[in-house]
Design a protein around this motif. Sequence first.
Motif, short mmCIF file in Angstrom:
data_model
loop_
_atom_site.label_atom_id
_atom_site.label_comp_id
_atom_site.label_asym_id
_atom_site.label_seq_id
_atom_site.Cartn_x
_atom_site.Cartn_y
_atom_site.Cartn_z
N VAL A 149 28.96 12.03 -10.24
CA VAL A 149 29.52 11.48 -11.49
C VAL A 149 29.07 10.04 -11.67
O VAL A 149 28.69 9.62 -12.77
CB VAL A 149 31.06 11.59 -11.47
CG1 VAL A 149 31.68 10.76 -12.57
CG2 VAL A 149 31.49 13.02 -11.62
N MET A 197 27.06 8.41 -14.72
CA MET A 197 27.58 7.27 -15.48
C MET A 197 26.56 6.14 -15.54
O MET A 197 26.39 5.51 -16.57
CB MET A 197 28.88 6.77 -14.86
CG MET A 197 30.07 7.57 -15.30
SD MET A 197 31.55 7.10 -14.45
CE MET A 197 31.84 5.50 -15.12
N LEU A 251 24.03 18.79 -17.54
CA LEU A 251 24.89 17.69 -18.01
C LEU A 251 24.04 16.52 -18.50
O LEU A 251 24.37 15.87 -19.49
CB LEU A 251 25.81 17.22 -16.88
CG LEU A 251 26.89 18.22 -16.47
CD1 LEU A 251 27.73 17.64 -15.35
CD2 LEU A 251 27.77 18.57 -17.65
N VAL A 268 22.81 17.32 -21.92
CA VAL A 268 23.81 17.13 -22.96
C VAL A 268 24.05 15.65 -23.21
O VAL A 268 24.13 15.21 -24.35
CB VAL A 268 25.12 17.85 -22.58
CG1 VAL A 268 26.20 17.53 -23.58
CG2 VAL A 268 24.90 19.33 -22.53
N SER A 269 24.12 14.86 -22.12
CA SER A 269 24.41 13.45 -22.35
C SER A 269 23.21 12.73 -22.95
O SER A 269 23.38 11.73 -23.64
CB SER A 269 24.88 12.77 -21.06
OG SER A 269 23.98 13.02 -20.04
N TYR A 270 22.03 13.21 -22.72
CA TYR A 270 20.84 12.64 -23.36
C TYR A 270 20.58 13.25 -24.73
O TYR A 270 19.72 12.80 -25.45
CB TYR A 270 19.60 12.89 -22.52
CG TYR A 270 19.26 11.81 -21.54
CD1 TYR A 270 19.72 10.51 -21.71
CD2 TYR A 270 18.45 12.07 -20.46
CE1 TYR A 270 19.40 9.53 -20.82
CE2 TYR A 270 18.11 11.09 -19.56
CZ TYR A 270 18.59 9.82 -19.74
OH TYR A 270 18.26 8.85 -18.87
N ASP A 271 21.28 14.32 -25.03
CA ASP A 271 21.06 15.07 -26.24
C ASP A 271 19.61 15.56 -26.34
O ASP A 271 18.99 15.51 -27.40
CB ASP A 271 21.40 14.24 -27.47
CG ASP A 271 22.01 15.10 -28.53
OD1 ASP A 271 23.22 15.23 -28.53
OD2 ASP A 271 21.26 15.68 -29.32
N ALA A 272 19.09 16.01 -25.22
CA ALA A 272 17.73 16.53 -25.20
C ALA A 272 17.79 18.05 -25.41
O ALA A 272 18.88 18.62 -25.49
CB ALA A 272 17.09 16.21 -23.87
N LEU A 296 18.22 21.60 -24.51
CA LEU A 296 19.01 22.10 -23.40
C LEU A 296 18.11 22.78 -22.37
O LEU A 296 17.41 23.73 -22.69
CB LEU A 296 20.05 23.08 -23.93
CG LEU A 296 21.42 23.07 -23.26
CD1 LEU A 296 22.02 21.69 -23.27
CD2 LEU A 296 22.32 24.04 -23.94
N GLY A 297 18.10 22.26 -21.13
CA GLY A 297 17.35 22.90 -20.08
C GLY A 297 16.17 22.11 -19.57
O GLY A 297 15.64 22.44 -18.52
N GLN A 298 15.76 21.06 -20.27
CA GLN A 298 14.55 20.38 -19.80
C GLN A 298 14.80 19.57 -18.53
O GLN A 298 14.04 19.70 -17.57
CB GLN A 298 13.92 19.53 -20.90
CG GLN A 298 14.71 18.32 -21.34
CD GLN A 298 13.97 17.55 -22.42
OE1 GLN A 298 13.43 18.13 -23.35
NE2 GLN A 298 13.94 16.25 -22.30
N TYR A 299 15.89 18.78 -18.52
CA TYR A 299 16.20 18.05 -17.30
C TYR A 299 16.70 19.00 -16.22
O TYR A 299 16.48 18.77 -15.03
CB TYR A 299 17.24 16.97 -17.58
CG TYR A 299 16.67 15.80 -18.33
CD1 TYR A 299 16.00 14.79 -17.67
CD2 TYR A 299 16.78 15.72 -19.71
CE1 TYR A 299 15.45 13.73 -18.37
CE2 TYR A 299 16.23 14.66 -20.42
CZ TYR A 299 15.58 13.67 -19.74
OH TYR A 299 15.02 12.62 -20.43
#
Lengths: 162, 267
Positions: free
Chosen positions: A17, A21, A65, A68-72, A74-77
């Motif tokens: 976490v 952050m 996660l 989602v937090s990067y708003d990229a 979905l699935g690349q990271y």
Amino acid sequence: MSIVARRGTPIIFFTMVLSLMLTIMPLPTWAEEIRPHFVLMAVVYWSMALPHRVNIGIAWVMGLLLDVSYDAVLGQYALALALIAFFTVNLHQRLRVFPVWQQAIVVFVFSMLYSLIVLWIKGITGTAPSVWTIITPCFTTAVLWPGVFMFLRKLRRIYSVS
Amino acid sequence: MVLDHRLHAMDTIRSALTVVVDPLRYLVNLPSDIIDWSSESFVSHSTLEEENKTLRTKNELLQAKLQKYASLKAENANLRALLKSVDNHEETLEQVLIAEILSVDLDPYRRQFVINKGSSNNVYVGQPIMGALGAMGKVIHVGPLSSTAMMITDASHSIPVQINRNGVRAIAVGQPKLQRLELIHQPNNADILVDDLLVTSGLGCVFPPGYPVGRVTEIITNPSLPFAQIIVEPTAELDRHREVLLVWPSHRANKEAQCKGPAEEKP
């Protein structure tokens, strides 16, 4: 063995976490460009130290996660982190005996690979950044690795996470 | 990944995962919130008094301007009645909601920001976001408690605009490196001057018409290139705002353009 094998889950959770952050923490522009891959370092450390606890699955969830937090897309990271975790789990016995500076080089290579996958997917989806902005964080990741390694090892030993 | 990028099939999963990330976002936002709160609550009496005074003066000035606006509106309606043309600025007051920008960093390679309103406040994808001084961007993903928005300077954002002086229409595309916009496909002899104000034209059915977008700062004409390079500086101070306005456009003004509002879209 099964009793010993599950200790310190809160510590792993907490560091994950914390890394997430640190990744979304606002920074001035100059620092933003060299922000190291904190999540990658956390995933690499834990899957190197405790490959039976943290492996591809956890890395995939962390990557989702991060997406989602990067708003990229979905699935690349998730894909990139899972691949890094796969390599780390495969090489964990060799990585553990490396001196820290040698580990830093390996982490540099890992984070280059990670960036390459992300760059590749970004290129396909049409939001490719310039190559240099993606390479500089890899250097800072490698430079920060000894510190992060010491910190996480200390945490692991104090709370005897296994 | 293909499903997400092309078909937005993962949007529900994404908004579910946003619930997990949201507490983190609010947690990261906490220090700056505390700084804001403490700088608000520990100011001296005289500072507050002074601020109150300036705000009052500003309010009076705005009121005076508004009076003028009412008479201008009446005059406009009269003139339009004489010309027998439709008044398309009637009731253009949209429903708005103030949202706060969470101070979290997103992908450093794109111009995006997170706001603290989500689908629980009826925010929808594609909703325009305004700053106090002009258009800021639009919503691209909605979660239950927060949404992500794209700034007008993002490389993949374009906004249909109109020059306030003469009504020339253009499309302004984001230039993230310069924090600017660029008007594309304008011929070298287009009637655009430096310092022209650009307003939204409302043609894209996203932004309501008539809001300021930016000012032309530079025009580079190169006879060997087919189009002029026109750089626009956004009027909204994109990196300085904490509060933004979410707008629910009525789209009454351009019914003929077959725009559909969010309410009309979903039966």
